[in-house]
Scaffold this motif. Sequence first.
Motif, PDB file in Angstrom:
ATOM      1  N   GLN A 228       0.833  -1.205   0.000  1.00 16.43           N
ATOM      2  CA  GLN A 228       0.000   0.000   0.000  1.00 16.43           C
ATOM      3  C   GLN A 228       0.865   1.251   0.000  1.00 16.43           C
ATOM      4  O   GLN A 228       0.613   2.190  -0.763  1.00 16.43           O
ATOM      5  N   ARG A 232       1.134   3.955  -3.004  1.00 14.56           N
ATOM      6  CA  ARG A 232       0.653   5.306  -2.675  1.00 14.56           C
ATOM      7  C   ARG A 232       1.740   6.338  -2.970  1.00 14.56           C
ATOM      8  O   ARG A 232       1.457   7.398  -3.544  1.00 14.56           O
ATOM      9  N   GLN A 237      -1.821   3.810  -6.822  1.00 10.43           N
ATOM     10  CA  GLN A 237      -2.687   2.979  -5.984  1.00 10.43           C
ATOM     11  C   GLN A 237      -3.941   2.515  -6.723  1.00 10.43           C
ATOM     12  O   GLN A 237      -4.565   1.519  -6.337  1.00 10.43           O
ATOM     13  N   HIS A 238      -4.308   3.215  -7.811  1.00  6.97           N
ATOM     14  CA  HIS A 238      -5.480   2.802  -8.592  1.00  6.97           C
ATOM     15  C   HIS A 238      -5.219   1.494  -9.340  1.00  6.97           C
ATOM     16  O   HIS A 238      -6.159   0.858  -9.830  1.00  6.97           O
ATOM     17  N   LYS A 241      -5.329  -3.837  -6.366  1.00  6.69           N
ATOM     18  CA  LYS A 241      -6.519  -4.402  -5.734  1.00  6.69           C
ATOM     19  C   LYS A 241      -6.050  -5.326  -4.618  1.00  6.69           C
ATOM     20  O   LYS A 241      -5.091  -6.083  -4.789  1.00  6.69           O
ATOM     21  N   ASN A 307     -11.806   4.323   8.160  1.00  5.98           N
ATOM     22  CA  ASN A 307     -11.960   3.037   7.500  1.00  5.98           C
ATOM     23  C   ASN A 307     -10.605   2.333   7.537  1.00  5.98           C
ATOM     24  O   ASN A 307      -9.633   2.799   6.942  1.00  5.98           O
ATOM     25  N   THR A 310      -9.147   1.304   3.912  1.00  8.57           N
ATOM     26  CA  THR A 310      -8.722   2.332   2.963  1.00  8.57           C
ATOM     27  C   THR A 310      -7.949   3.467   3.603  1.00  8.57           C
ATOM     28  O   THR A 310      -7.265   4.232   2.912  1.00  8.57           O
ATOM     29  N   GLU A 312      -9.380   6.040   4.907  1.00  6.87           N
ATOM     30  CA  GLU A 312     -10.178   7.250   4.762  1.00  6.87           C
ATOM     31  C   GLU A 312     -10.867   7.622   6.082  1.00  6.87           C
ATOM     32  O   GLU A 312     -11.339   6.757   6.818  1.00  6.87           O
TER      33      GLU A 312
END
Length: 336
Positions: A228, A232, A237-238, A241, A307, A310, A312
Amino acid sequence: MSYQPEWIREDFVDFVAAKINPLWAWKKVKASVVKIRSLSTDFFQIELRPNRNFKNQHLKAGQSVLVTVLIEGVRQQRHYSIVKTLANGDLVLAVKRQGKVSKALSELTFGSIIELSQPQGEFILDQNSMPLLLVASGSGISAIYALLNAALKQSQRKITVLYFSRDEAFHADLQQLAVQHSQLNYLYFNTLKTQQRLTLALLNEHVTDFQQRQTYACGANAMMQSIQQIYRELNIQHQLKQEYFQVVADESLNQQPVTFLRSQQEFVAKTNLLESAEQAGLKPTHGCRMGMCNTCTCTKVSGSTKNMLTGEIDHTANTQIKLCISQAVSPVVINL
């Protein structure tokens, strides 16, 4: 509106049906254990034969099922990735002997009956032609192995598999696939023999074009956090998965007071909201404990939560959250 009685109760039908055949049920998915094979000292492959209620035609590689077993009279649940399906409809799961449910599954015998959910999850292959990078550690190889087999059947796109493990579960199978398919590059790292971990330097050395690949990762928390951070920092990061089998709380966050509004209960949350509530003696409804089944979804009336999948932060009032993957970052009120 007047009361409408149920003329036929599902639980009664299931009770009677099970007396005739333990696999029979009106709507529930039940499965019998056909075979258990040891992959390593603490890793087992379990073949299950589900009843006709299982929607095999909807299953996609990389998805999982929520397994329910009865342990000391209490229904316990956990998600497991489906490694593969056989021609006769049987399902194959890989279970690492860790935790109550996994231990119970590894000790089942031929003919034992368990309950399954329908296929779940969005950890599935995207329909594009990008080269693939599949990264696994530990029991995360279950989902990655399923994705790999699906990708090999679909196209000739380049695939690299990085597998970090203390044992050799699936290692021989992966070696054989690499021999059979020229587009597959397989790299295995035995973490008992080497301290090699997933780093940017390792990716640059072994997968020089990884920034132009679609990446799928599943495994232990340390590896997942590393990948991650790498993606990032590279702003890609897109293209990543991820599938989690354990969600770790941010220990740097301060404890926060949480109020369950309808039940008029208060407690202090240090870890995720579900575990914190349970530690306070409460029993919120839950299922997978990984943010997949939506069983613990509820309304956050006020406050801020993080979260845990994620990262977020949600400051919005009257919004839906999942207790098992939410951590309080301020005082929180929940409509439970």
